[in-house]
Design an enzyme around this catalytic site. Sequence first.
Site, PDB file in Angstrom:
ATOM      1  N   ASP A 404      -5.090  -3.528  -9.138  1.00  0.00           N
ATOM      2  CA  ASP A 404      -3.939  -3.203  -8.316  1.00  0.00           C
ATOM      3  C   ASP A 404      -3.473  -4.514  -7.675  1.00  0.00           C
ATOM      4  O   ASP A 404      -4.229  -5.483  -7.666  1.00  0.00           O
ATOM      5  CB  ASP A 404      -4.429  -2.199  -7.264  1.00  0.00           C
ATOM      6  CG  ASP A 404      -3.389  -1.942  -6.216  1.00  0.00           C
ATOM      7  OD1 ASP A 404      -2.254  -1.727  -6.603  1.00  0.00           O
ATOM      8  OD2 ASP A 404      -3.728  -1.967  -5.023  1.00  0.00           O
ATOM      9  N   GLU A 630       7.231  -0.940   6.706  1.00  0.00           N
ATOM     10  CA  GLU A 630       8.109  -0.329   7.693  1.00  0.00           C
ATOM     11  C   GLU A 630       7.950  -1.002   9.046  1.00  0.00           C
ATOM     12  O   GLU A 630       8.914  -1.278   9.743  1.00  0.00           O
ATOM     13  CB  GLU A 630       7.782   1.155   7.835  1.00  0.00           C
ATOM     14  CG  GLU A 630       8.596   1.995   6.898  1.00  0.00           C
ATOM     15  CD  GLU A 630       8.520   3.468   7.222  1.00  0.00           C
ATOM     16  OE1 GLU A 630       7.696   3.851   8.077  1.00  0.00           O
ATOM     17  OE2 GLU A 630       9.277   4.220   6.626  1.00  0.00           O
ATOM     18  N   THR A 813       1.257  -3.023 -10.869  1.00  0.00           N
ATOM     19  CA  THR A 813       1.853  -3.051  -9.545  1.00  0.00           C
ATOM     20  C   THR A 813       3.135  -2.237  -9.508  1.00  0.00           C
ATOM     21  O   THR A 813       3.776  -2.009 -10.528  1.00  0.00           O
ATOM     22  CB  THR A 813       2.132  -4.502  -9.105  1.00  0.00           C
ATOM     23  OG1 THR A 813       2.917  -4.455  -7.940  1.00  0.00           O
ATOM     24  CG2 THR A 813       2.863  -5.266 -10.180  1.00  0.00           C
ATOM     25  N   GLY A 814       3.470  -1.809  -8.348  1.00  0.00           N
ATOM     26  CA  GLY A 814       4.716  -1.092  -8.177  1.00  0.00           C
ATOM     27  C   GLY A 814       5.882  -2.019  -7.897  1.00  0.00           C
ATOM     28  O   GLY A 814       7.003  -1.584  -7.714  1.00  0.00           O
ATOM     29  N   ASP A 815       5.596  -3.328  -7.847  1.00  0.00           N
ATOM     30  CA  ASP A 815       6.634  -4.284  -7.454  1.00  0.00           C
ATOM     31  C   ASP A 815       7.679  -4.493  -8.531  1.00  0.00           C
ATOM     32  O   ASP A 815       7.505  -4.146  -9.683  1.00  0.00           O
ATOM     33  CB  ASP A 815       5.983  -5.634  -7.137  1.00  0.00           C
ATOM     34  CG  ASP A 815       5.459  -5.664  -5.738  1.00  0.00           C
ATOM     35  OD1 ASP A 815       5.888  -4.813  -4.952  1.00  0.00           O
ATOM     36  OD2 ASP A 815       4.624  -6.529  -5.450  1.00  0.00           O
ATOM     37  N   ASN A 952      -3.574   5.275  -4.107  1.00  0.00           N
ATOM     38  CA  ASN A 952      -2.866   5.373  -5.381  1.00  0.00           C
ATOM     39  C   ASN A 952      -3.659   4.779  -6.533  1.00  0.00           C
ATOM     40  O   ASN A 952      -3.288   4.917  -7.678  1.00  0.00           O
ATOM     41  CB  ASN A 952      -1.485   4.707  -5.286  1.00  0.00           C
ATOM     42  CG  ASN A 952      -1.596   3.255  -4.884  1.00  0.00           C
ATOM     43  OD1 ASN A 952      -2.687   2.807  -4.492  1.00  0.00           O
ATOM     44  ND2 ASN A 952      -0.524   2.511  -4.978  1.00  0.00           N
TER      45      ASN A 952
END
EC number: 7.6.2.1
Lengths: 1253, 262
Positions: A404, A630, A813-815, A952
Amino acid sequence: MFFWRRRPEDDTARKVRVVVPNHTVPAGTPAKQHPNHVYPGNEVRTTKYTMLSFLPKNLFEQFHRVANLYFLFIVLLNWFPAINAFGKEIAMIPVAFVLGVTAVKDAFEDRRRHNSDKRINNSTCRVYNSVQERYVKTLWKNLRAGDLVHLSNNEFIPADVLVLRTSDEHGLCYIDTCNLDGETNLKQRNVIRGFAEKQSTFEASQFRSNIEVDPPTTKIYRFHGTVVHESGERVPVGTDNLLLRECVLKNTDFVEGMVVYAGHETKAMLNNGGPRYKRSQLERAMNRDVVWCVVILVVLCIIGAIGCKLWLASFTSPDFLPPFITNYYSPSYEAVLTFWTYVIILQVMIPLSLYVTIEMTKILQVFHIHNDPHLYDEERKKRVECRALNITEELGQVQYIFSDKTGTLTENKMIFRRCTIDGVDYNHPPIAEMQNLRPGVATPIHPNARLQDEIQALERGMRLSTDSSLGSRTLKSTHEQRVQEFFILLALCNTVVVAKHPHHDSMNASGVIESPSVITVEVQSNSSAAATTTATKYSRLNESRSVTPSPTSSTRPRLLELSGGQSSLSPICSSSESTPLGTPSPKPVRRLANLLRVVRPGGKHGSSPAVTPSPSGDKKPIYEAESPDELALVDAAYTYNCRLLKRVASTALILVPGEGMVEYELVQVLPFDSSRKSMSVVVRHPVTKQLTLYTKGADSSILSQLAPTDDPAMQLFIFNTQQHLNAYARQGLRVLVMAKRNLSEAEFDAWHVLHKEAEMMHDHERRIRESFCRLETNLILLGATGIEDRLQDGVPETIAALIEAGIVVWVLTGDKQETAINIAYSAKLFSPQMELLKLAARSKDAAETTITAYLQDIERQLPHGSNLTSNPLASLADLPPHYPKRALVVDGKTLTYILDQRSNLKKPFLTLTRFCSSVLCCRATPLQKAYIVKVVKEILKVRTLAIGDGANDVSMIQTADIGVGISGQEGMQAVMASDFALSRFKYLERFLLVHGHWCYDRLARMVLYFLYKNATFVFLIFWYQIYCGFSGAVMMDQMYLMLYNLVFTSLPPIAIGVYDQDAPADLLLSKPALYKQGRLGSVYKPHSFWLTMADSLYQSLVMFFITAAAYSDSTVDIWEFGTSLTSTCMFVNLLHVAVEIKSWTIIHILSMACSIGGFYCFAFVYNSFCVSCFGLPSTYWVIYKTLGNSVYWFTTVLASVLALLPRFVIKVLRSSLAPNDVTKSLLEHRNIRRGEEFLVAWSSNTSSSSVLR
Amino acid sequence: MCADVILKDPTSECTCDITFTLDKDFAGKVYMYYGLTNFYQNHRRYVKSRDDSQLLGRLNPKPSSDCNPFTTTNANDTRAIAPCGAIANSLFNDEIELISEKLGQVKLLNTGIAWPSDKKMKFNNPSGDLTEAFKEYAKPPNWRKNVYELDPNNPDNNGFENEDLIVWMRTSALPTFRKLYRRVDHTATGFVQGLLAGNYLLKIKYNYSVKPFDGTKRVILSTTSLLGGKNPFLGIAYIVVGSICLLLGVLFLLIHIKCGKR
């Protein structure tokens, strides 16, 4: 077991259970008549056994193993008089030993579970007591359904509790369900309907309603029930009203509620699965060879039986029998009986004690890995945690690593680094002291001067037109307006919870409501220095700490003191205050009267309420956010004076530069989800009543939803922003795009109606998502942000080493692709020399074409004669070395096409990845991550390791052969699912390259040695059959036979398995390529078994026939002969170990000394005192006679030398003529060291000689 | 031939005389062994077929079942056999005398031939008069004498404590074996130096049949050497293995000189 599990479910499926508040039941009601007595108490027991059930249950479980059944079979076989080979009691020694050792191990493990149960059961909470008419401290185990409990912030929820009252005026509270489902965002819970209004008047004793609930189920988010008030009114309750056991109460001063499920009926306990059993590659190979051992055993037995028949048949007539044949059966019948006798006497061929030895070895290996000081994280005080005990050697054989990115490779410290508003880029250079900041916590930023000016201009603008806020809006330029809205969005579009002051529950841990006067008294008695209210709180906290033990110590809040100069800074405290769950801390909390700060450890919930220090002297509210991103955004907004001050369910109060305090109405929140990749809020401006949708999200999802525009300025703005986004991504920043949409009331109402319908629909999750997407269109761009998530230290080095070790590293990765590629370069996942293959297809066909094109390109480079179609297992190794290495980048969309079952692209894709030394998957969803691991594992048949830190990654960790969790910031879920838990990614290098390498090498050699040792012993007995008419006689004393494997020769293999090092750690680290040995499995190969068998055959032949020849035609008796052979075998076995050992330590020597010494000691004692024991043939005094005979010594020496000669010669020749990689580098290493020593010696020589001169 | 006579009727008497010449003196202590070939004293059932408890003198009307089928004589006679079992039943019972041409009968000692530990610990007679004690017990079927008649002249060497029995009961490891039979009494005149060269006569009272197992019997006279009996194997093996090791040593040295510097 099957039955009692099933039946209650069926019975209760239709039933609804009624839980009566316990305080309505008169005190002193007999337990039997108590309406709630049928429900279990809150005491939990996760142990497998009790004192009574241990023996039968453990034995029952152990005999489930085939190996142990085999043992039992042998023991029973031995009871047939015609077959029996050994004394009945003696034959039970091995099985008793193995069962005993395993039982002790099981008991030990169970005891650990028992202790943790006890700790949990004896945690306390506050329960309403109808006699004392107040909440009283009660142990968890005494809690039961129907009890009313009072919980404070950060307290663990002891059972499944229905919320009746919270400290919040709207009846809200939040829980962290991380322990249950791994989701780190806080979940909101409400009091039951009708109670929200009477929060302040709620009185526990007044609650007299019964609650009807469903029978317990395993489904975490399914709960239905009804509150039946005394008036007969029925109020439905659901998941929204239920607090689940093992969750933690957050952002709420306190809640009160009624227990509906307790103990084993709680959702948490029902979902508590046992540990998974993983089997390593080596173990599978070993099992295959054990099957070969069985085959060899059967062959030997058949040969023996045939020999027996032929031998008997040579004495032709039954009435003319030689005196040594006592019972005459027909040769065939005798052969059948003898077959079974052989099964008994040759039983050690099946190395059953090997399994016990392996288990013990692995436990010791794990112990040493755990205690490796190099893997100890000073900062976090964490060691490697080995949760799986049986796959240590797999660590040395990893071929693919799936990692990850966020939190694993990076720090998960989010730093607001850049933003672009209206096409203008604002940079925020890093601050030097960032190093010391805790992960998961937003970092203070240096405001950008230009942006600050613009903000100040806005504020001035406000002052100029103070009388009319409407007027000020018109005065502003578009740019300023966009800047303003950008920050409003940052402040508004989030789920951040604002707390003015830390959570505080006026009830203390013992259930007493404290009045302020009491506190003051306490303060005075506790601390003279503490005069301020803050100190008061702390002193009380200090006191309450010692009251309640926390169920899990890992979550304890830690108090830290920061000494700093700003005395004006008011104390900022996290929610950990006033919790009654503080643990008794050995360190007293020292106080500084004016400066105190509580910082949460990065450990468990670091991401979800995070604390931000105040940048100025103002009293800054405490922000608690779902994600560090955030928080970074809200903080950035705060820095530019756009301050989120208060936020409740329906409104948010913001200090807007240029407008002042504005209380927006929150009309709708569209929460984040990973497929939309965006999050929005719909707000209504209090003055203009304008409805606005503010959206932030990934560039891919937002930019495509922008409203089409013809305005060239707008187009330029979008173009500029995209340029900036790309630049940010190239810097490795995480980018978010901010946009808005002005909605008319009519538009929104129309959508809202449709949305409400969608919520009612059956497949509502998908429909809600679609509904959200409908609203998030026609957006107007505001700007974008770039947030930095820095790499953890040591990551580039570690990844470089892993790649050098030949491990293929995949980063999932979600990037965004550019961000990911950039981080990949800085993490040394990609090197500049690498050829980058990109797969970013927008259709299935495009994906297919790209993959084929790349494959053809590679095929051209392959040596002639091999192509990819004919040799589907070709890989990196087949490529000529001078071609550049490749790296593959694939994005989430392409992955969906590839992983689609119908596309048939998986194979070509994986073929392609085999030619790449690293792969980067961007924009991957958690499910895709797990699926990739699964596909690679199954199709490429490789050993995979998955490493991650967040919830995740859990499915990925569980899918891989080895799951490694980073015990970092994103909660414990990854660690709970993992086999090993590291505290930082950089430890992976030593963990795999050193410990993995060692463990594999050690275990492989230990297993081979074990097989060799047993086989040699068995062959010795078999050769004897030639001389005893294949009758199944054993020349060795039965005690020796039984103890040989279990006791006499059990230590040296363990010494090899635990302590032998084929190369020192620093060498393995400096040459990661040495990992190849384990990766390719070159120590334990299929032919290794047969080589070992051949060697043991040769050695047994040498030993037996030298001894037989030396003693031939002498007066030697069977026991002296046997003793001589046993000890010769022992010497040969030990010398074999000596040849095999690669690093001598005192432990190796001791293990060998213990072996041989133990044997002789046992022999002397046994032969001196045992004239007739256990009904065995007596071997009294035999050892003395044996040792007194010079033939014994001569044969032992001769046999040992001759037996080990071939192995020794081959070993010498190989290491001097064709050394393997490890030996080669070991030799170089030694030469260098010797050279250095020589240099030192030489220089000291010259200096001394010069002195003499 | 006596072998055939015995085979036909195991109870018949047959004596066999063998003359031999010692070419040189046997200096030192001389031992007489008997050797059997092809006798599988190590057979699984045979090795087990004994009752150590009985041999310790604890007579029991029901001996251990290990002795089967030599526990009781036959179906009619329910008396237990003492010593029971196949080993005892097959006791070597030839009687051998050695006569020197010059000095006449060579005095042979039938004690001191068993392991002292066996004699002391493992084999004990029942207390009291042997004949009385064994009255209720039958002799093994193959025996010509009762157990209390093995050596009537020497009560310490009679019954279970008889050394010929003890030696036989120590089952041999290999099917070709020898067992110590007698010691030459070196206190007698003419034998102090050992056994002198000359012609000798072996007078064997042939009782023991070797035909059923195609075996042979031997009588061996031997002095003791460091390596027990005369066995050239170890010597040859040491020379061969030593030479191999030496060769390898040289080879390794060459390899080291050539390749070790890398």
